[in-house]
Motif scaffolding. Structure first.
Motif, PDB file in Angstrom:
ATOM      1  N   HIS A 154       0.575  -0.777   0.084  1.00 38.09           N
ATOM      2  CA  HIS A 154       0.031   0.006  -0.096  1.00 38.09           C
ATOM      3  C   HIS A 154       0.974   0.882  -0.121  1.00 38.09           C
ATOM      4  CE1 HIS A 154       0.771   0.122   4.652  1.00 38.09           C
ATOM      5  NE2 HIS A 154       0.930  -1.007   4.605  1.00 38.09           N
ATOM      6  N   LYS A 155       0.109   2.406  -0.189  1.00 42.50           N
ATOM      7  CA  LYS A 155       0.791   3.677  -0.262  1.00 42.50           C
ATOM      8  C   LYS A 155       2.348   4.198   0.091  1.00 42.50           C
ATOM      9  CE  LYS A 155      -0.460   8.274  -1.596  1.00 42.50           C
ATOM     10  NZ  LYS A 155      -1.419   8.765  -1.231  1.00 42.50           N
ATOM     11  N   ARG A 156       1.485   3.400   1.683  1.00 40.09           N
ATOM     12  CA  ARG A 156       2.924   4.327   2.737  1.00 40.09           C
ATOM     13  C   ARG A 156       3.564   2.765   3.620  1.00 40.09           C
ATOM     14  NH1 ARG A 156      -1.034   7.995   6.138  1.00 40.09           N
ATOM     15  NH2 ARG A 156      -1.195   9.265   4.838  1.00 40.09           N
ATOM     16  N   SER A 157       3.605   1.820   2.830  1.00 47.91           N
ATOM     17  CA  SER A 157       4.991   0.551   2.913  1.00 47.91           C
ATOM     18  C   SER A 157       6.222   0.963   2.476  1.00 47.91           C
ATOM     19  CB  SER A 157       4.033  -0.870   2.655  1.00 47.91           C
ATOM     20  OG  SER A 157       4.009  -0.835   1.576  1.00 47.91           O
ATOM     21  N   LYS A 158       6.898   0.023   3.511  1.00 55.17           N
ATOM     22  CA  LYS A 158       8.313   0.535   2.865  1.00 55.17           C
ATOM     23  C   LYS A 158       8.170  -0.768   1.572  1.00 55.17           C
ATOM     24  CE  LYS A 158      10.671   0.766   7.060  1.00 55.17           C
ATOM     25  NZ  LYS A 158      11.720  -0.005   8.461  1.00 55.17           N
ATOM     26  N   PRO A 159       9.273  -0.457   0.588  1.00 53.04           N
ATOM     27  CA  PRO A 159       9.463  -1.052  -0.557  1.00 53.04           C
ATOM     28  C   PRO A 159      10.086  -2.823   0.052  1.00 53.04           C
ATOM     29  CG  PRO A 159      10.438   1.467  -0.787  1.00 53.04           C
ATOM     30  CD  PRO A 159       9.493   0.723   0.422  1.00 53.04           C
ATOM     31  N   ASN A 160       9.404  -3.548  -0.568  1.00 51.54           N
ATOM     32  CA  ASN A 160       9.676  -4.899  -0.308  1.00 51.54           C
ATOM     33  C   ASN A 160      10.479  -5.480  -2.120  1.00 51.54           C
ATOM     34  OD1 ASN A 160       9.790  -7.531   0.370  1.00 51.54           O
ATOM     35  ND2 ASN A 160       8.190  -7.855   1.149  1.00 51.54           N
ATOM     36  N   GLN A 161      11.701  -5.987  -2.334  1.00 54.40           N
ATOM     37  CA  GLN A 161      12.186  -6.382  -3.046  1.00 54.40           C
ATOM     38  C   GLN A 161      11.432  -7.625  -3.714  1.00 54.40           C
ATOM     39  OE1 GLN A 161      16.097  -6.936  -3.733  1.00 54.40           O
ATOM     40  NE2 GLN A 161      15.785  -6.272  -5.762  1.00 54.40           N
ATOM     41  N   ALA A 162      11.203  -8.440  -2.317  1.00 56.75           N
ATOM     42  CA  ALA A 162      10.895 -10.219  -2.594  1.00 56.75           C
ATOM     43  C   ALA A 162       9.619 -10.450  -3.502  1.00 56.75           C
ATOM     44  CB  ALA A 162      11.246 -10.591  -1.731  1.00 56.75           C
ATOM     45  N   LEU A 163       8.427  -9.106  -2.801  1.00 52.66           N
ATOM     46  CA  LEU A 163       7.164  -8.694  -2.793  1.00 52.66           C
ATOM     47  C   LEU A 163       7.551  -8.233  -4.599  1.00 52.66           C
ATOM     48  CD1 LEU A 163       4.436  -8.425  -2.750  1.00 52.66           C
ATOM     49  CD2 LEU A 163       4.417  -5.975  -2.430  1.00 52.66           C
ATOM     50  N   GLY A 164       8.323  -7.642  -4.998  1.00 59.44           N
ATOM     51  CA  GLY A 164       8.262  -7.223  -6.335  1.00 59.44           C
ATOM     52  C   GLY A 164       8.770  -7.734  -7.870  1.00 59.44           C
ATOM     53  N   ILE A 165       9.590  -9.066  -7.004  1.00 63.05           N
ATOM     54  CA  ILE A 165      10.063  -9.877  -7.483  1.00 63.05           C
ATOM     55  C   ILE A 165       9.131 -11.028  -7.852  1.00 63.05           C
ATOM     56  CG2 ILE A 165      11.675 -12.096  -7.929  1.00 63.05           C
ATOM     57  CD1 ILE A 165      13.440 -10.216  -6.430  1.00 63.05           C
ATOM     58  N   ARG A 166       8.240 -11.441  -6.592  1.00 62.69           N
ATOM     59  CA  ARG A 166       6.653 -12.615  -6.987  1.00 62.69           C
ATOM     60  C   ARG A 166       5.876 -11.829  -7.525  1.00 62.69           C
ATOM     61  NH1 ARG A 166       7.821 -13.210  -1.551  1.00 62.69           N
ATOM     62  NH2 ARG A 166       5.908 -11.616  -0.995  1.00 62.69           N
ATOM     63  N   ARG A 167       5.627 -10.612  -7.647  1.00 59.19           N
ATOM     64  CA  ARG A 167       4.444  -9.371  -8.464  1.00 59.19           C
ATOM     65  C   ARG A 167       4.694 -10.368  -9.782  1.00 59.19           C
ATOM     66  NH1 ARG A 167       1.938  -5.107  -5.432  1.00 59.19           N
ATOM     67  NH2 ARG A 167       1.068  -6.110  -3.940  1.00 59.19           N
ATOM     68  N   LEU A 168       6.517  -9.987 -10.336  1.00 55.08           N
ATOM     69  CA  LEU A 168       7.004 -10.107 -11.747  1.00 55.08           C
ATOM     70  C   LEU A 168       7.003 -11.654 -11.803  1.00 55.08           C
ATOM     71  CD1 LEU A 168      10.225  -7.487 -12.224  1.00 55.08           C
ATOM     72  CD2 LEU A 168       8.306  -7.174 -13.004  1.00 55.08           C
ATOM     73  N   GLU A 169       7.411 -12.685 -11.027  1.00 57.58           N
ATOM     74  CA  GLU A 169       6.754 -13.681 -11.576  1.00 57.58           C
ATOM     75  C   GLU A 169       5.483 -14.436 -11.650  1.00 57.58           C
ATOM     76  OE1 GLU A 169       8.510 -15.284  -8.582  1.00 57.58           O
ATOM     77  OE2 GLU A 169      10.859 -15.518  -8.967  1.00 57.58           O
ATOM     78  N   LYS A 170       4.609 -13.809 -11.405  1.00 52.24           N
ATOM     79  CA  LYS A 170       3.437 -13.803 -12.181  1.00 52.24           C
ATOM     80  C   LYS A 170       2.499 -13.774 -12.899  1.00 52.24           C
ATOM     81  CE  LYS A 170      -1.407 -13.374  -9.891  1.00 52.24           C
ATOM     82  NZ  LYS A 170      -2.112 -12.495  -8.930  1.00 52.24           N
ATOM     83  N   MET A 171       3.468 -12.268 -13.451  1.00 56.12           N
ATOM     84  CA  MET A 171       3.050 -11.502 -14.521  1.00 56.12           C
ATOM     85  C   MET A 171       3.628 -12.190 -15.825  1.00 56.12           C
ATOM     86  SD  MET A 171       4.628  -7.957 -16.190  1.00 56.12           S
ATOM     87  CE  MET A 171       5.956  -9.341 -16.362  1.00 56.12           C
ATOM     88  N   LEU A 172       4.546 -13.283 -15.039  1.00 57.77           N
ATOM     89  CA  LEU A 172       5.743 -14.292 -16.617  1.00 57.77           C
ATOM     90  C   LEU A 172       4.343 -15.065 -16.877  1.00 57.77           C
ATOM     91  CD1 LEU A 172       9.003 -13.546 -16.058  1.00 57.77           C
ATOM     92  CD2 LEU A 172       7.467 -12.799 -18.239  1.00 57.77           C
ATOM     93  N   LEU A 173       4.333 -16.147 -16.021  1.00 57.99           N
ATOM     94  CA  LEU A 173       3.574 -16.685 -15.905  1.00 57.99           C
ATOM     95  C   LEU A 173       2.005 -17.872 -15.594  1.00 57.99           C
ATOM     96  CD1 LEU A 173       6.226 -18.624 -12.695  1.00 57.99           C
ATOM     97  CD2 LEU A 173       6.715 -18.873 -15.317  1.00 57.99           C
ATOM     98  N   GLN A 174       1.520 -15.838 -15.791  1.00 59.48           N
ATOM     99  CA  GLN A 174       0.168 -15.792 -15.477  1.00 59.48           C
ATOM    100  C   GLN A 174      -0.496 -15.295 -17.132  1.00 59.48           C
ATOM    101  OE1 GLN A 174      -1.946 -15.413 -12.201  1.00 59.48           O
ATOM    102  NE2 GLN A 174      -0.396 -17.239 -11.128  1.00 59.48           N
TER     103      GLN A 174
END
Length: 83
Positions: free
Chosen positions: A32-52
């Motif tokens: 969400h808007k005020r949370s700290k950036p999390n690289q692992a979350l971003g990588i999981r989302r990129l993988e989901k985009m690729l694989l789905q």
């Protein structure tokens, strides 16, 4: 749809499609808007985009740190992670 900001993204993914085109996608690293950036979350989302979302349309995808000369974090070939 909310698009990630390339200046704030921690990771980027370069995708090479079967039709010869390539495209760069940036990670969306926050829950969400005020949370700290999390690289692992971003990588999981990129993988989901690729694989789905782009399933079967790409040949090679490489995820890098979003820095100049950023190191390679993951590599995919025909839907299978090879590194």
């Amino acid at each position: 749809m909310i698009h990630p900001n390339p200046d704030q993204a921690l990771s980027k993914c370069i995708v090479y499609f079967h039709d010869g085109n390539s495209r760069t996608f940036y990670s969306f690293d926050q829950k969400h808007k005020r949370s700290k950036p999390n690289q692992a979350l971003g990588i999981r989302r990129l993988e989901k985009m690729l694989l789905q979302h782009f399933k079967g349309t790409w040949e090679t995808a490489i995820i890098y740190e979003n820095k100049i000369n950023g190191k390679e974090l993951a590599k995919y070939k025909n839907g299978i992670r090879i590194s």
